[in-house]
Write an enzyme that holds these catalytic residues in place. Structure first.
Site, PDB file in Angstrom:
ATOM      1  N   GLU A  80       0.812  -1.213   0.000  1.00  0.00           N
ATOM      2  CA  GLU A  80       0.000   0.000   0.000  1.00  0.00           C
ATOM      3  C   GLU A  80       0.851   1.272   0.000  1.00  0.00           C
ATOM      4  OE1 GLU A  80      -2.898   0.035  -0.729  1.00  0.00           O
ATOM      5  OE2 GLU A  80      -4.119  -1.501   0.248  1.00  0.00           O
ATOM      6  N   HIS A  98      -3.357   2.878   8.275  1.00  0.00           N
ATOM      7  CA  HIS A  98      -4.337   2.185   7.422  1.00  0.00           C
ATOM      8  C   HIS A  98      -4.703   0.869   8.087  1.00  0.00           C
ATOM      9  CE1 HIS A  98      -6.311   0.039   4.270  1.00  0.00           C
ATOM     10  NE2 HIS A  98      -5.257  -0.701   3.956  1.00  0.00           N
ATOM     11  N   HIS A 100      -7.908  -2.471   8.569  1.00  0.00           N
ATOM     12  CA  HIS A 100      -9.066  -3.199   8.048  1.00  0.00           C
ATOM     13  C   HIS A 100     -10.092  -3.384   9.164  1.00  0.00           C
ATOM     14  CE1 HIS A 100      -6.475  -5.185   4.638  1.00  0.00           C
ATOM     15  NE2 HIS A 100      -6.552  -3.890   4.541  1.00  0.00           N
ATOM     16  N   TYR A 119     -20.794  13.764  17.180  1.00  0.00           N
ATOM     17  CA  TYR A 119     -19.899  14.868  16.848  1.00  0.00           C
ATOM     18  C   TYR A 119     -18.451  14.439  16.653  1.00  0.00           C
ATOM     19  CZ  TYR A 119     -18.870  14.885  21.909  1.00  0.00           C
ATOM     20  OH  TYR A 119     -18.520  14.542  23.187  1.00  0.00           O
ATOM     21  N   HIS A 160     -12.878  -2.251   1.910  1.00  0.00           N
ATOM     22  CA  HIS A 160     -11.448  -2.397   2.185  1.00  0.00           C
ATOM     23  C   HIS A 160     -11.074  -2.033   3.623  1.00  0.00           C
ATOM     24  CE1 HIS A 160      -7.100  -1.663   0.496  1.00  0.00           C
ATOM     25  NE2 HIS A 160      -7.067  -2.016   1.766  1.00  0.00           N
ATOM     26  N   TYR A 215     -11.137  25.048  22.073  1.00  0.00           N
ATOM     27  CA  TYR A 215     -10.954  24.310  23.324  1.00  0.00           C
ATOM     28  C   TYR A 215     -10.214  22.989  23.181  1.00  0.00           C
ATOM     29  CZ  TYR A 215     -14.531  27.607  24.837  1.00  0.00           C
ATOM     30  OH  TYR A 215     -15.212  28.737  25.120  1.00  0.00           O
TER      31      TYR A 215
END
Length: 219
Positions: A80, A98, A100, A119, A160, A215
Site C-alpha cells: 500500500e 491504514h 481493516h 460529533y 477495504h 478548546y
C-alpha cells in the site's frame, strides 16, 4: 546521515512499530493486514510487506523517499505504499495509519459516507466519505482516497478499510480509533427495528469544529 538524523529516524521507526502492534492488539487488523508509516524530513518509514508486527525490530526498518525509492533497509515496503505516499505528497501529515477495522469496513460496503450520528465526525474534519473501490496497492486507489480525504483527516476505502493521518502517530491512531467507534455506533443504532438514528446537521458539525479550534478535544 548525521547522528541527529539517525536518532530521529530511529525514534520514528520505534513509533511505527509500536503503532502497528497497537492496531493488531486492539483488533483493527488481522495478521499483517493494514500498515503504518511516519515521515521524517523527506524519508517515509513504513511497515514492510508480509512481516508479523510482533516480529518487527530495528533490523526490519524500511524507508523510502517521496518518489517511492527505497533508501533504508532491505525488506520490501508494504504493497500500500502508493496510498501512504499520496497522503504525504498532498498534505502536511507526518503519520498515516491504514487498517481493516471490522465495523468501519462493514460501513464502507453500505453507504457513500458515514452518517453523522455523533460529533466525533467533526474531529475528522466533517462527515467521513467513502473512497470508491479500487484494487489494493494501485495508484487508482490512492487517487480515490485523496478525493475522499479532501478537507478531512480520515476516510473509508470501499470494501477495504480505513485511512487516517495526523501530525503524529498518536494523532493518526486516535483518529482511526474514533472512526471505527463512529462506524460501530451507527451500525448499532441503525440495527434497531423500526427506528432511524437522528443525524447531526452540517451546521451542528461546524459548530463542533469551531469549538475544537477554541478548546481542543472534548472530554
Amino acid at each position: 546521515m548525521s547522528d541527529q538524523q539517525r536518532d530521529a529516524i530511529g525514534r520514528a521507526w520505534d513509533g511505527v512499530v509500536a503503532t502497528a502492534r497497537r492496531t493488531a492488539a486492539e483488533g483493527l487488523v488481522v495478521g499483517t493486514s493494514g500498515n503504518v508509516s511516519a515521515r521524517v524530513g523527506d524519508t517515509v518509514l513504513v511497515t514492510p510487506s508480509g512481516v508479523p508486527y510482533d516480529r518487527l525490530g530495528p533490523q526490519d526498518i524500511v524507508g523510502v523517499d517521496l518518489a517511492g525509492r527505497r533508501v533504508l533497509g532491505e525488506l520490501a515496503p508494504t504493497s500500500e505504499l502508493p496510498l501512504h505516499l499520496a497522503v504525504y505528497r498532498n498534505t502536511d501529515a507526518s503519520a498515516v495509519v491504514h487498517t481493516h477495522a471490522v465495523h468501519a469496513t462493514a460501513v464502507s460496503t453500505l453507504v457513500p459516507e458515514v452518517p453523522p450520528v455523533h460529533y466525533a465526525a467533526a474531529m475528522l474534519g466533517g462527515t467521513v466519505r467513502v473512497a470508491a473501490y479500487a484494487r489494493y496497492g494501485t495508484d487508482e486507489l490512492a487517487a480515490n482516497m485523496l478525493t475522499a480525504l479532501r478537507d478531512r483527516t480520515g476516510c473509508l476505502l470501499q470494501n477495504h478499510g480505513t485511512v487516517t493521518h495526523g501530525a503524529t502517530l498518536d494523532e493518526a491512531y486516535d483518529r482511526t480509533a474514533q472512526l471505527e467507534w463512529l462506524c460501530r455506533l451507527w451500525l448499532a443504532a441503525s440495527s434497531v427495528p423500526g427506528r432511524t438514528p437522528s443525524l447531526l446537521s452540517p451546521a451542528q458539525l461546524s459548530d463542533v469544529q469551531e469549538a475544537l479550534k477554541g478548546y481542543g478535544q472534548p472530554g
